[in-house]
Design a protein around this motif. Structure first.
Motif, short mmCIF file in Angstrom:
data_model
loop_
_atom_site.label_atom_id
_atom_site.label_comp_id
_atom_site.label_asym_id
_atom_site.label_seq_id
_atom_site.Cartn_x
_atom_site.Cartn_y
_atom_site.Cartn_z
N ASN A 1 1.12 -1.44 -0.30
CA ASN A 1 0.35 -0.29 0.17
C ASN A 1 0.55 1.36 -0.14
O ASN A 1 1.30 2.01 0.65
N ARG A 2 0.82 1.77 -0.70
CA ARG A 2 1.11 3.53 -0.86
C ARG A 2 0.72 4.52 -1.45
O ARG A 2 1.02 5.33 -1.67
N GLU A 3 0.04 4.48 -0.31
CA GLU A 3 -0.77 6.02 0.64
C GLU A 3 -0.28 7.37 0.48
O GLU A 3 -0.30 7.79 0.49
N ASP A 4 1.11 6.79 0.66
CA ASP A 4 2.48 7.70 1.14
C ASP A 4 2.83 8.71 -0.55
O ASP A 4 2.43 9.70 -0.18
N LEU A 5 2.87 8.23 -1.56
CA LEU A 5 1.96 8.01 -3.12
C LEU A 5 0.82 8.86 -3.30
O LEU A 5 1.38 10.17 -3.98
N TRP A 6 0.03 8.35 -3.21
CA TRP A 6 -1.35 9.58 -3.17
C TRP A 6 -1.43 10.50 -2.56
O TRP A 6 -1.61 11.38 -3.41
N ARG A 7 -0.71 10.61 -1.20
CA ARG A 7 -0.23 11.78 -0.55
C ARG A 7 0.31 12.66 -1.06
O ARG A 7 -0.44 14.13 -1.62
N GLU A 8 1.68 12.48 -1.82
CA GLU A 8 2.22 13.34 -2.66
C GLU A 8 1.47 13.79 -3.64
O GLU A 8 1.20 15.36 -4.24
N ALA A 9 1.11 12.74 -4.81
CA ALA A 9 0.42 13.36 -5.80
C ALA A 9 -1.33 14.65 -5.65
O ALA A 9 -1.09 15.19 -6.31
N ALA A 10 -1.89 14.47 -4.48
CA ALA A 10 -2.79 14.79 -3.42
C ALA A 10 -2.57 16.17 -3.71
O ALA A 10 -2.98 17.29 -4.06
N LYS A 11 -1.37 16.24 -3.31
CA LYS A 11 -0.65 17.28 -2.74
C LYS A 11 -0.96 17.88 -3.98
O LYS A 11 -0.16 19.33 -3.99
N GLU A 12 0.28 17.73 -4.63
CA GLU A 12 0.56 18.10 -6.24
C GLU A 12 -0.16 18.80 -6.81
O GLU A 12 -0.58 19.74 -7.71
N LEU A 13 -1.63 17.97 -7.05
CA LEU A 13 -2.57 18.30 -7.47
C LEU A 13 -3.08 19.57 -6.39
O LEU A 13 -4.12 20.02 -7.69
N GLY A 14 -2.98 20.24 -5.64
CA GLY A 14 -4.36 21.08 -5.08
C GLY A 14 -5.48 20.61 -4.49
O GLY A 14 -5.83 21.71 -4.22
N VAL A 15 -5.14 19.12 -4.49
CA VAL A 15 -6.52 18.99 -3.45
C VAL A 15 -6.30 19.32 -1.76
O VAL A 15 -5.56 19.53 -1.08
N PRO A 16 -7.57 20.47 -1.80
CA PRO A 16 -7.68 20.12 -0.34
C PRO A 16 -7.75 19.67 0.76
O PRO A 16 -7.80 18.27 0.50
N ALA A 17 -7.10 20.49 2.29
CA ALA A 17 -6.69 19.21 3.15
C ALA A 17 -8.44 18.45 3.87
O ALA A 17 -7.44 17.55 3.48
N ALA A 18 -8.80 18.84 3.62
CA ALA A 18 -10.33 18.05 4.55
C ALA A 18 -10.68 17.37 3.54
O ALA A 18 -11.17 16.56 3.71
N GLN A 19 -10.27 17.16 1.83
CA GLN A 19 -10.71 15.38 1.31
C GLN A 19 -9.06 14.83 0.93
O GLN A 19 -9.04 13.66 0.17
#
Length: 434
Positions: free
Chosen positions: A381-399
């Motif tokens: 499980n690479r949820e760490d990569l998911w978080r990196e991608a989401a932050k790079e994409l500009g996903v709001p912290a609440a999501q």
């Protein structure tokens, strides 16, 4: 959903502008709507190509839409190929081969499969092929369907009347069968849970067989099985052809349950970390687009095409929009168990959910229970990569979930799964092999 602009990244590179324009041109002038272009600060992908497998199901929509609407191109991966697979077994075999062996690099996949492949449980000679799960693709909206011969029972969550009918059929010398799509996969878990909750042992009272998703309806038509579990549009098609009916939406078993995942060969991700992030951002982007109800008709039009699902639009659209006619007189116009691609943290791969699937596979004998599941999950499980991608994409912290666990999960029959105490859950189950 409009995502906030990252002010530190307002300057767009000339290359990104040209890539975005090329993607738009490739779409015949169609404007890609979500959510922002590739910014200069994003590390350049090591490759622009990856081959991703998919099965003809509506929960593959994020990969299909990422290709069709230009999200892969937008994020610097214009040469991603989304390749149809005949079955989950074929998906497994092609993942083991990898694209260098004329296979695939990653796939739309049943969430437990990367664990079964990584441990060699379902591979030839039990040779492991390390896999990473990068994202969840959807929650809810699989279904369990029952053959028309049981129409008078109107089977639902309570399978006791179904059990009596199956027992009567067996006593007459005829076989009774339940179909799912891959041993140890999500559909195997759902139909086993449903049967067992009603006192039907899926290994002793009924024969459990494997049928590829696109072949479910044809097999039910010729009487191969009494019930099956699969994703859409095959349950709706079965009902529309009056060959059977929908007993339950799997969200009724476990609300907001995890379903398919995006998984990649670990060696591909390790060789191409920037490309993996770009690919993941494209899929997240597509998931947000797919989750908008106003886009669901267009999704249905796209995925119904021959090269994708290859089913009539009428078999695809209603359940994508949350309209469930069970074929028993029961109609739910706005189902809470509509397929979710982004809302309710649908894209984030909670590690607690993967632990549940592993414990279910202990329950039915795929694992011994002596494995170090925490270490296994940490590898796959690479949820760490998911978080990196989401932050790079500009996903709001609440999501972006704060925890790797969604906490205690509750099921329709009163059972609870506490990821902090999985052995208590396993002990509470009456029918099991463990």
């Amino acid at each position: 959903m409009a995502l906030p602009e990252n002010k530190s990244n307002r300057k767009v590179s000339r290359r990104a502008v040209l890539a975005s324009a090329a993607a738009t041109a490739a779409l015949g002038g169609t404007q890609v709507l979500l959510p922002r272009p590739l910014y200069a600060s994003v590390a350049r992908p090591e490759t622009t190509k990856a081959i991703l497998g998919f099965i003809a199901l509506t929960d593959a929509a994020p990969l299909i839409i990422a290709k069709e609407k230009g999200f892969f191109a937008k994020h610097g991966m214009p040469d991603v190929e989304v390749a149809k697979q005949a079955s989950w077994g074929t998906t497994r075999d092609n993942l083991v081969l990898g694209s260098q062996g004329n296979g695939i690099d990653g796939a739309h996949i049943l969430t437990p499969m990367p664990y079964l492949i990584s441990t060699g449980k379902v591979t030839q000679n039990n040779v492991p092929t390390p896999m990473y799960i990068l994202a969840r693709l959807n929650l809810d909206s699989q279904c369990i369907s029952v053959a028309a011969e049981y129409a008078d029972l109107k089977v639902g969550l309570d399978v006791k009347p179904f059990k009596a009918a199956l027992d009567k059929k067996k006593a007459s010398g005829r076989a009774v069968k339940a179909a799912m799509t891959f041993p140890g996969g999500t559909h195997d878990c759902w139909i086993r849970y449903w049967l067992a909750a009603g006192g039907i042992d899926p290994d002793k009272d009924i024969e459990t067989i494997v049928v590829p998703p696109p072949q479910m309806v044809a097999n039910m038509k010729v009487g191969t099985m009494d019930c099956f579990c699969v994703a859409e549009p095959w349950n709706e098609q079965l009902k529309n052809q009056k060959i059977g009916y929908t007993a339950i939406n799997t969200g009724e078993l476990w609300a907001k349950h995890p379903e398919k995942s995006l998984a990649m060969r670990a060696d591909w991700v390790d060789r191409h970390p920037n490309a993996a992030k770009a690919l993941l951002m494209a899929v997240q982007d597509a998931q947000m687009w797919c989750d908008k109800l106003e886009n669901r008709k267009e999704i249905a039009q796209i995925v119904a095409k021959r090269q994708w699902i290859g089913a009539p639009y009428g078999d695809v659209v209603d359940r994508l929009e949350g309209k469930f006619d069970y074929g028993t007189g029961r109609i739910v116009a706005n189902s809470p168990h509509i397929m979710k691609y982004w809302r309710d943290h649908a894209s984030y791969p909670f590690q607690s959910h993967e632990l549940w699937f592993l414990i279910e596979n202990v329950r039915w004998g795929k694992f011994t229970g002596k494995e170090d599941f925490n270490s296994l999950i940490a590898k796959v499980n690479r949820e760490d990569l998911w978080r990196e991608a989401a932050k790079e994409l500009g996903v709001p912290a609440a999501q972006i979930p704060r925890s790797k666990s969604r906490g205690v999960e509750k099921f329709f029959d009163g059972k609870s799964f506490d990821p902090e105490n999985p052995s208590a859950y396993l002990a509470s189950l009456a029918i099991k092999r463990a």
